[in-house]
Scaffold this motif. Structure first.
Motif, PDB file in Angstrom:
ATOM      1  N   SER A 133       0.875  -1.121  -0.054  1.00 45.31           N
ATOM      2  CA  SER A 133       0.065   0.020   0.004  1.00 45.31           C
ATOM      3  C   SER A 133       0.657   1.161  -0.031  1.00 45.31           C
ATOM      4  CB  SER A 133      -0.898  -0.048   1.196  1.00 45.31           C
ATOM      5  OG  SER A 133      -0.140  -0.229   2.281  1.00 45.31           O
ATOM      6  N   GLY A 134       0.364   2.405  -0.269  1.00 42.48           N
ATOM      7  CA  GLY A 134       1.189   3.726  -0.303  1.00 42.48           C
ATOM      8  C   GLY A 134       1.757   3.817  -1.671  1.00 42.48           C
ATOM      9  N   LYS A 135       1.606   3.199  -2.708  1.00 44.84           N
ATOM     10  CA  LYS A 135       2.345   3.120  -3.764  1.00 44.84           C
ATOM     11  C   LYS A 135       1.856   4.433  -4.614  1.00 44.84           C
ATOM     12  CE  LYS A 135       0.871  -0.718  -5.740  1.00 44.84           C
ATOM     13  NZ  LYS A 135       0.349  -1.314  -4.573  1.00 44.84           N
ATOM     14  N   THR A 136       0.730   4.833  -4.894  1.00 40.09           N
ATOM     15  CA  THR A 136       0.112   5.701  -5.514  1.00 40.09           C
ATOM     16  C   THR A 136       0.375   7.151  -4.780  1.00 40.09           C
ATOM     17  OG1 THR A 136      -1.574   4.531  -6.557  1.00 40.09           O
ATOM     18  CG2 THR A 136      -1.889   6.839  -6.863  1.00 40.09           C
ATOM     19  N   THR A 137       0.199   6.888  -3.509  1.00 41.32           N
ATOM     20  CA  THR A 137       0.546   8.262  -2.790  1.00 41.32           C
ATOM     21  C   THR A 137       1.964   8.763  -2.937  1.00 41.32           C
ATOM     22  OG1 THR A 137      -1.246   7.407  -1.442  1.00 41.32           O
ATOM     23  CG2 THR A 137       0.370   9.198  -0.637  1.00 41.32           C
ATOM     24  N   GLU A 182       4.942   3.841 -11.130  1.00 41.37           N
ATOM     25  CA  GLU A 182       4.432   2.941  -9.765  1.00 41.37           C
ATOM     26  C   GLU A 182       4.328   1.904 -10.459  1.00 41.37           C
ATOM     27  OE1 GLU A 182       0.718   4.654  -8.648  1.00 41.37           O
ATOM     28  OE2 GLU A 182      -0.112   2.553  -8.032  1.00 41.37           O
ATOM     29  N   ASN A 207       6.058  -1.006   1.674  1.00 39.79           N
ATOM     30  CA  ASN A 207       5.769  -1.843   2.709  1.00 39.79           C
ATOM     31  C   ASN A 207       5.392  -3.329   2.021  1.00 39.79           C
ATOM     32  OD1 ASN A 207       3.016  -1.739   2.357  1.00 39.79           O
ATOM     33  ND2 ASN A 207       2.813   0.211   3.291  1.00 39.79           N
ATOM     34  N   TYR A 298      -0.286   6.907   8.031  1.00 39.80           N
ATOM     35  CA  TYR A 298       0.787   5.915   7.361  1.00 39.80           C
ATOM     36  C   TYR A 298       1.293   6.965   6.310  1.00 39.80           C
ATOM     37  CZ  TYR A 298      -3.883   6.382   5.435  1.00 39.80           C
ATOM     38  OH  TYR A 298      -5.284   6.707   5.012  1.00 39.80           O
ATOM     39  N   ASN A 302       4.887   7.516   3.927  1.00 42.89           N
ATOM     40  CA  ASN A 302       4.738   7.661   2.317  1.00 42.89           C
ATOM     41  C   ASN A 302       5.853   8.872   2.169  1.00 42.89           C
ATOM     42  OD1 ASN A 302       3.378   5.415   1.985  1.00 42.89           O
ATOM     43  ND2 ASN A 302       1.267   6.602   2.030  1.00 42.89           N
ATOM     44  N   ARG A 333      -8.949   7.407  -2.096  1.00 42.55           N
ATOM     45  CA  ARG A 333      -7.844   7.128  -1.262  1.00 42.55           C
ATOM     46  C   ARG A 333      -7.686   8.457  -0.234  1.00 42.55           C
ATOM     47  NH1 ARG A 333      -6.088   6.682  -6.408  1.00 42.55           N
ATOM     48  NH2 ARG A 333      -5.462   4.795  -7.032  1.00 42.55           N
ATOM     49  N   SER A 334      -8.297   7.949   0.951  1.00 37.59           N
ATOM     50  CA  SER A 334      -8.110   9.052   2.006  1.00 37.59           C
ATOM     51  C   SER A 334      -8.706  10.508   1.579  1.00 37.59           C
ATOM     52  CB  SER A 334      -6.682   9.115   2.523  1.00 37.59           C
ATOM     53  OG  SER A 334      -6.032   8.140   2.629  1.00 37.59           O
ATOM     54  N   ASP A 346     -12.384   6.036   1.389  1.00 39.00           N
ATOM     55  CA  ASP A 346     -11.286   5.229   1.196  1.00 39.00           C
ATOM     56  C   ASP A 346     -11.606   3.721   0.595  1.00 39.00           C
ATOM     57  OD1 ASP A 346      -8.548   4.498   1.502  1.00 39.00           O
ATOM     58  OD2 ASP A 346      -8.245   4.459   3.609  1.00 39.00           O
ATOM     59  N   LYS A 455     -14.788   1.873   3.864  1.00 35.71           N
ATOM     60  CA  LYS A 455     -13.216   1.298   3.356  1.00 35.71           C
ATOM     61  C   LYS A 455     -13.666  -0.006   2.894  1.00 35.71           C
ATOM     62  CE  LYS A 455      -9.098   0.663   3.863  1.00 35.71           C
ATOM     63  NZ  LYS A 455      -8.135   1.312   2.708  1.00 35.71           N
TER      64      LYS A 455
HETATM   65  P1  ADP Z   1      -1.710   1.587  -3.607  1.00 38.08           P
HETATM   66  O1  ADP Z   1      -1.331   2.687  -4.611  1.00 38.08           O
HETATM   67  O2  ADP Z   1      -0.454   0.888  -3.131  1.00 38.08           O
HETATM   68  O3  ADP Z   1      -2.863   0.917  -3.619  1.00 38.08           O
HETATM   69  P2  ADP Z   1      -2.501   4.151  -2.144  1.00 38.08           P
HETATM   70  O4  ADP Z   1      -1.255   5.145  -2.193  1.00 38.08           O
HETATM   71  O5  ADP Z   1      -3.330   4.530  -3.393  1.00 38.08           O
HETATM   72  O6  ADP Z   1      -1.813   2.677  -2.081  1.00 38.08           O
HETATM   73  O7  ADP Z   1      -3.308   4.160  -0.716  1.00 38.08           O
HETATM   74  C1  ADP Z   1      -4.439   3.523  -0.713  1.00 38.08           C
HETATM   75  C2  ADP Z   1      -4.735   3.247   0.752  1.00 38.08           C
HETATM   76  O8  ADP Z   1      -4.176   2.517   1.293  1.00 38.08           O
HETATM   77  C3  ADP Z   1      -4.803   4.653   1.566  1.00 38.08           C
HETATM   78  O9  ADP Z   1      -5.877   5.083   1.545  1.00 38.08           O
HETATM   79  C4  ADP Z   1      -4.553   4.043   2.958  1.00 38.08           C
HETATM   80  O10 ADP Z   1      -5.707   3.396   3.508  1.00 38.08           O
HETATM   81  C5  ADP Z   1      -3.556   2.961   2.692  1.00 38.08           C
HETATM   82  N1  ADP Z   1      -2.163   3.478   2.971  1.00 38.08           N
HETATM   83  C6  ADP Z   1      -1.431   4.116   2.249  1.00 38.08           C
HETATM   84  N2  ADP Z   1      -0.312   4.140   2.458  1.00 38.08           N
HETATM   85  C7  ADP Z   1      -0.231   3.089   3.519  1.00 38.08           C
HETATM   86  C8  ADP Z   1       0.861   3.042   4.472  1.00 38.08           C
HETATM   87  N3  ADP Z   1       2.241   3.265   4.209  1.00 38.08           N
HETATM   88  N4  ADP Z   1       0.828   1.847   5.291  1.00 38.08           N
HETATM   89  C9  ADP Z   1      -0.521   1.374   5.448  1.00 38.08           C
HETATM   90  N5  ADP Z   1      -1.618   1.808   4.772  1.00 38.08           N
HETATM   91  C10 ADP Z   1      -1.335   2.715   3.697  1.00 38.08           C
END
Ligand code: ADP
Length: 472
Positions: A133-137, A182, A207, A298, A302, A333-334, A346, A455
């Motif tokens: 998780s956290g890739k896009t962010t 990504e 992660n 979280y 990121n 996303r959040s 979310d 969620k």
């Molecule tokens: P991905 O692109 O990997 O799916 P995003 O950045 O789009 O991840 O985030 C999607 C959701 O994952 C967020 O809204 C949040 O709920 C969760 N998330 C994001 N970053 C983290 C992190 N570093 N650790 C745990 N959860 C996270």
């Protein structure tokens, strides 16, 4: 950021054919140029190459005719499909002065083309980002920071798959200094393909969590797959890893290149942070106060991943601050939707880790009114599905929330097992698999001043509730 593909030569048609070791079945205007690559026949236009990928419901080969009618200059076809399509398509291609190029496999051809295209940009600095998780962010954060003073290409939204990554490659052009990719994987072996296309100079793993376990079996296997982002390192590259990651030692194994750890305990210059709940976060780094509009603890990690990478790329503190401060949440996303009832949307994705983070966030957020969580199914957990849904119920029950609605049949058994813990006169718990029941429950329960978390996994489409809640 960005770099559209309008009126910009990507390849000559001959280059295309050679890059994918294809064969002309119809050769027209082969000295012409390709300016765009598309997998959607509706986007096919003059000077574009249409690649007919197989899909879940239909096969792109059924749309070759429409791509030609829309003006595509060239089309890939799988060799094995050509005989059957020839009579229908070859005369049309000739008439429209379009070439047909036969390839063994259209997806592999798209990937080879992306790789060969990207390979031309010798001075482009490429950063790959993966993680559960956290890739896009993190991608949005790093691309925003780099874009302050450097021309930077990045994936659109989260086009991060074995299709999205090669399509992202075509966004790169001569003027770009950086490209942020990504890279997502949900099947063993996929990351190796993506890493081969991108050949990142810097790789970031956010992660390792319980995602796509259906296909990987264990978190260790997820970790090994993600670590393949470093597979083509040759010694001068660098890997950014979270120091707090439980599977860190596994991720670090066999990296040919530098390993740079980031995180609250590792990022040089990190002096702490303030959590302002729904109003975002402030990071103290190198004497700067960086105000993020993104909420959720979280996002500190990121941001630290993006800060570490940017810092090692020589980006100034001021640019890092400016870039991070301009990042806004993407759909689902959040996202915060303000109104009489405030919604935390979310619903872009969910898995056992991110669902727990979201529940914890809701619990800790300062809020005058009531707090309600709607937790929908988490998909692709394979054999662990039932137990992970039960664990999420156990985790959530007893948290300081006014109501929790578990939505999806995966929750029903665990909810039953939770027995009398689900009856609490101060809190309201329910599990249902029926969308109408979910809506009726919300209609009866919700009132102005409430804060509602939505969620769930993408397929649940929990955003369906947004217009409904807004009308309550
Ligand atoms: P991905 O692109 O990997 O799916 P995003 O950045 O789009 O991840 O985030 C999607 C959701 O994952 C967020 O809204 C949040 O709920 C969760 N998330 C994001 N970053 C983290 C992190 N570093 N650790 C745990 N959860 C996270």
């Amino acid at each position: 950021m960005g770099g559209g593909t309008v009126n910009r030569k990507l390849f000559s048609l001959i280059d295309v054919k050679e890059s994918v070791k294809g064969m002309f079945a119809v050769e027209e205007n082969s000295r012409g140029n390709i300016e765009a690559v598309t997998i959607d026949s509706r986007e096919a236009a003059e000077n574009s190459l249409f690649i007919p990928l197989p899909g879940l419901k239909t096969d792109g080969h059924n749309y070759v005719k429409s791509a030609l009618l829309n003006g595509a200059s060239a089309v890939f076809l799988e060799k094995k499909r050509f005989k059957q399509l020839e009579a229908d398509i070859a005369p049309l291609a000739k008439k429209k002065k379009a070439s047909l190029i036969l390839v063994d496999n259209v997806l592999t051809a798209l990937q080879s083309l992306g790789k060969s295209y990207l390979g031309r940009f010798n001075s482009l600095v490429k950063i790959g980002i993966t993680g559960s998780s956290g890739k896009t962010t993190t991608k949005e954060m790093l691309a925003s920071v780099l874009s302050v003073h450097h021309s930077t290409a990045a994936n659109v939204k989260n086009l991060n798959s074995e299709i999205g990554v090669p399509l992202t490659a075509f966004r790169v052009h001569e003027g770009h200094e950086y490209a942020v990719f990504e890279m997502g994987t949900n099947h063993p072996g996929e990351m190796a393909v993506l890493a081969d296309i991108v050949r990142p100079h810097y790789g970031i793993i956010t992660n390792i969590g319980k995602t796509h376990l259906e296909f990987f079996g264990s978190e260790e296997a997820v970790a090994r797959e993600k670590a393949d982002i470093f597979r083509y390192f040759t010694g001068s590259e660098a890997a950014f890893l979270n120091k707090g990651e439980p599977l860190l030692s596994l991720l670090k194994e066999n990296i040919r290149g530098r390993v740079i750890l980031y995180g609250t305990e590792a990022t040089a210059g990190f002096e702490g942070y303030e959590n302002h709940g729904l109003n975002g976060l402030t990071i103290h780094w190198e004497g700067l106060r960086i105000c993020l509009s993104l909420y959720g603890q979280y996002n500190i990690l990121n941001a630290l991943a993006a800060i570490s990478a940017a810092f090692h790329l020589g980006i100034s503190g001021e640019d890092i601050k400016e870039g991070l401060e301009s990042v806004r949440p993407l759909f689902g996303r959040s996202q915060i939707l303000h109104g009489g009832i405030t919604i935390l949307l979310d619903c872009y994705n969910s898995n056992p880790d991110s669902a727990r983070s979201a529940v914890e966030f809701l619990e800790k957020t300062e809020w005058k009114g009531r707090k309600i969580a709607v937790l929908g199914s988490m998909f692709e957990l394979g054999k662990l599905s039932e137990s992970e849904h039960s664990k999420l119920i156990d985790f959530t029950i007893g948290k300081r929330l006014d109501a929790v609605i578990f939505f999806g049949e995966e929750f029903l058994h665990g909810f039953e097992l939770a027995g009398n813990r689900t009856t609490d006169k101060n809190r309201f718990y329910i599990a249902t698999e029926d969308f109408d029941e979910l809506k009726n429950t919300l209609k009866k329960y919700l009132r102005e001043g409430d804060l509602v978390l939505l969620k769930a996994s993408r397929g649940v489409e929990l955003e369906r509730l947004v217009p409904f809640i807004k009308e309550i």
